[in-house]
Design an enzyme around this catalytic site. Structure first.
Site, PDB file in Angstrom:
ATOM      1  N   GLN A  64      78.294  66.960  25.361  1.00  0.00           N
ATOM      2  CA  GLN A  64      77.072  67.062  24.561  1.00  0.00           C
ATOM      3  C   GLN A  64      75.936  67.714  25.326  1.00  0.00           C
ATOM      4  O   GLN A  64      74.892  68.024  24.743  1.00  0.00           O
ATOM      5  CB  GLN A  64      76.637  65.671  24.099  1.00  0.00           C
ATOM      6  CG  GLN A  64      76.137  64.773  25.222  1.00  0.00           C
ATOM      7  CD  GLN A  64      75.882  63.361  24.774  1.00  0.00           C
ATOM      8  OE1 GLN A  64      76.821  62.581  24.626  1.00  0.00           O
ATOM      9  NE2 GLN A  64      74.613  63.022  24.550  1.00  0.00           N
ATOM     10  N   CYS A  70      75.514  62.106  21.090  1.00  0.00           N
ATOM     11  CA  CYS A  70      76.728  61.355  21.415  1.00  0.00           C
ATOM     12  C   CYS A  70      77.397  60.759  20.181  1.00  0.00           C
ATOM     13  O   CYS A  70      78.619  60.792  20.037  1.00  0.00           O
ATOM     14  CB  CYS A  70      76.403  60.257  22.422  1.00  0.00           C
ATOM     15  SG  CYS A  70      75.123  59.105  21.874  1.00  0.00           S
ATOM     16  N   HIS A 364      74.097  54.677  23.275  1.00  0.00           N
ATOM     17  CA  HIS A 364      75.127  55.693  23.476  1.00  0.00           C
ATOM     18  C   HIS A 364      76.332  55.336  22.618  1.00  0.00           C
ATOM     19  O   HIS A 364      76.643  54.156  22.429  1.00  0.00           O
ATOM     20  CB  HIS A 364      75.526  55.747  24.952  1.00  0.00           C
ATOM     21  CG  HIS A 364      76.379  56.928  25.327  1.00  0.00           C
ATOM     22  ND1 HIS A 364      76.116  58.211  24.898  1.00  0.00           N
ATOM     23  CD2 HIS A 364      77.500  57.013  26.090  1.00  0.00           C
ATOM     24  CE1 HIS A 364      77.022  59.038  25.399  1.00  0.00           C
ATOM     25  NE2 HIS A 364      77.879  58.335  26.111  1.00  0.00           N
ATOM     26  N   ASN A 385      84.352  59.883  26.718  1.00  0.00           N
ATOM     27  CA  ASN A 385      82.914  60.132  26.740  1.00  0.00           C
ATOM     28  C   ASN A 385      82.665  61.578  26.300  1.00  0.00           C
ATOM     29  O   ASN A 385      83.599  62.352  26.097  1.00  0.00           O
ATOM     30  CB  ASN A 385      82.363  59.880  28.149  1.00  0.00           C
ATOM     31  CG  ASN A 385      80.909  59.476  28.145  1.00  0.00           C
ATOM     32  OD1 ASN A 385      80.192  59.724  27.189  1.00  0.00           O
ATOM     33  ND2 ASN A 385      80.458  58.862  29.220  1.00  0.00           N
TER      34      ASN A 385
END
Length: 444
Positions: A64, A70, A364, A385
């Site tokens: 990102q 996110c 997040h 992630n």
């Protein structure tokens, strides 16, 4: 003055520090080395084994970059698994900047509607102040992701690629925020002067034209249709003709987003388990699905997430990612750092304490892509992630089950994964929380 720090007290504090050999050793260490490196518990870091009994990911992590997308990346990463399988390719990404464009335009409209709804309140009213504090955030929630896909569809990344501003949103957000706050001033003044609702919405429409122009300058113009063709992993060629973004989403986003519900773990005494909640002025698409959470205990949340992964489907989740994490090593462990040993303090705040006193909130969102199950109980989780591939295990992190308990707040799951009593609870009217409640925090 009563309550002031006196010179005598300052002298006492300095002498006490100088007389403490541990404090002086810590001073020597932390003035030369980052405190996280000093406080890191090596045994906890080493114990976070990366292998999992159930691991789904066979793809590369995304990035990102310098943006707060996110939640959007996590949602698209969930959908790209089925899309890649249907396309017969090993790697595939939906365009994040395409959804980003529509999210910001829809958020501007949603925010302006909130400004109109609160125009009769003082500018320092707590809700108005909350709205003015964040007119154009990057962040979002699961339901906000679903709303965008349902309304605007999806396109491949090749059709609307990243731009400088999609990957680094600070200047775009700054300038867009200035435009929106000025419009709030003007709309509130017009409302105070007695302008009709129709006249106010005509003013709002003019603001949206400006917002659209700014977004197109920064992010490019979203396509209304595009030609889609590709080669699969065996070099076979395919052509699917001209598609709209809605048609592309219907064909290649294979998960039934309507069948998902957002679970939260909110352990505060005022938040009963088995009840639905919503937050004032939280959302992005006016007329889209409202942001509604179902509060469950953390054991239920973990069981449903683990069952989904074991069954072959990754899980979208939101957490407070800044707590107890080693960014280089790619580890989240509730006991990863011993700050008390460094500072000579005693930390005993619970998850409830942290929520009540502003010490935590979801910030997040990511994807669970694996779980390590021992005797039917999860002990570690594998996390995809969206921070690139140069950290952790090529962008995949390891989370201990204890960290899940303390710092995970939300997951998205299929309704049919819930026990019967919780499925029934979904239909109950939600408890409405104020706009500033921590459960309204955006993952960004």
């Amino acid at each position: 003055m009563t309550g002031a720090i006196s010179p005598d007290r300052i002298e006492q504090l300095a002498k006490a520090f100088d007389a403490d050999p541990h404090a002086r050793v810590m001073q020597n260490a932390v003035t030369k080395t980052a405190v996280d490196a000093v406080a890191l518990d090596h045994r906890a870091a080493v114990a976070a084994e990366r292998s999992m009994s159930h691991q789904l990911d066979d793809w590369s992590a995304t990035n990102q970059k310098m943006s707060g997308r996110c939640w959007m990346f996590a949602g698209l990463n969930l959908l790209r698994v089925g899309a890649a399988e249907k396309l017969g390719v090993k790697e595939f990404e939906f365009s994040q900047s395409y959804l980003q464009f529509w999210d910001k335009l829809e958020k501007a409209n949603f925010w302006l509607e909130s400004i109109l709804q609160t125009a009769d309140r003082d500018v320092d009213d707590r809700t108005v102040a909350h709205l003015l504090g964040s007119p154009t955030e990057d962040g979002g929630q699961w339901t906000m992701f679903v709303a965008l896909v349902q309304k605007h569809g999806l396109v491949p990344k090749s059709v609307m690629p990243e731009t400088q501003s999609s990957s680094e949103t600070r200047q775009l957000n700054r300038n867009l925020g200035d435009v929106l706050r000025q419009s709030a001033r003007d709309l509130r003044a017009a409302a105070a002067s007695g302008e009709s609702a129709d006249a106010l919405r005509e003013r709002k429409d003019g603001v949206l034209e400006t917002v659209h122009r700014i977004l197109a300058i920064h992010l490019g113009t979203p396509p209304t249709s595009f030609d889609w063709q590709w080669r699969d992993k065996d070099k076979g060629f395919h052509r699917d003709g001209t598609l709209t973004p809605q048609e592309f989403a219907q064909r290649y986003a294979t998960l039934p987003l309507d069948d998902y519900v957002c679970l939260v773990h909110d352990p505060r005494p005022t938040s009963p388990v088995g009840r639905t909640f919503t937050v004032e002025h939280l959302g992005n698409v006016v007329g889209g699905p409202p942001v509604v959470y179902l509060n469950v205990d953390v054991a239920t949340m973990k069981r449903i997430a683990a069952d989904s992964i074991v069954g072959g489907e990754p899980v979208w989740f939101g957490c407070d990612a800044g707590k107890m994490h080693d960014r280089d090593g790619g580890v989240w462990d509730a006991n990863l750092f011993d700050y008390d040993a460094v500072y000579g303090t005693t930390s005993d705040m619970t998850k409830v304490d942290r929520l009540l006193h502003g010490a935590t909130a979801m910030n997040h969102a990511m994807l669970f892509s694996g779980v390590d199950v021992v005797d039917g109980v999860p002990r570690r989780w594998r996390v995809e992630n969206s921070w690139g591939t140069d950290k952790a295990d090529k962008g995949f992190w390891t989370m201990t089950d204890g960290w899940f308990d303390e710092h995970v707040f939300e997951t998205a799951c299929r309704v049919d994964a819930l026990p019967a009593e919780l499925r029934d609870a979904i239909a109950t009217p939600p408890i409405v929380l104020p706009a500033w409640d921590p459960m309204g925090a955006l993952a960004q």
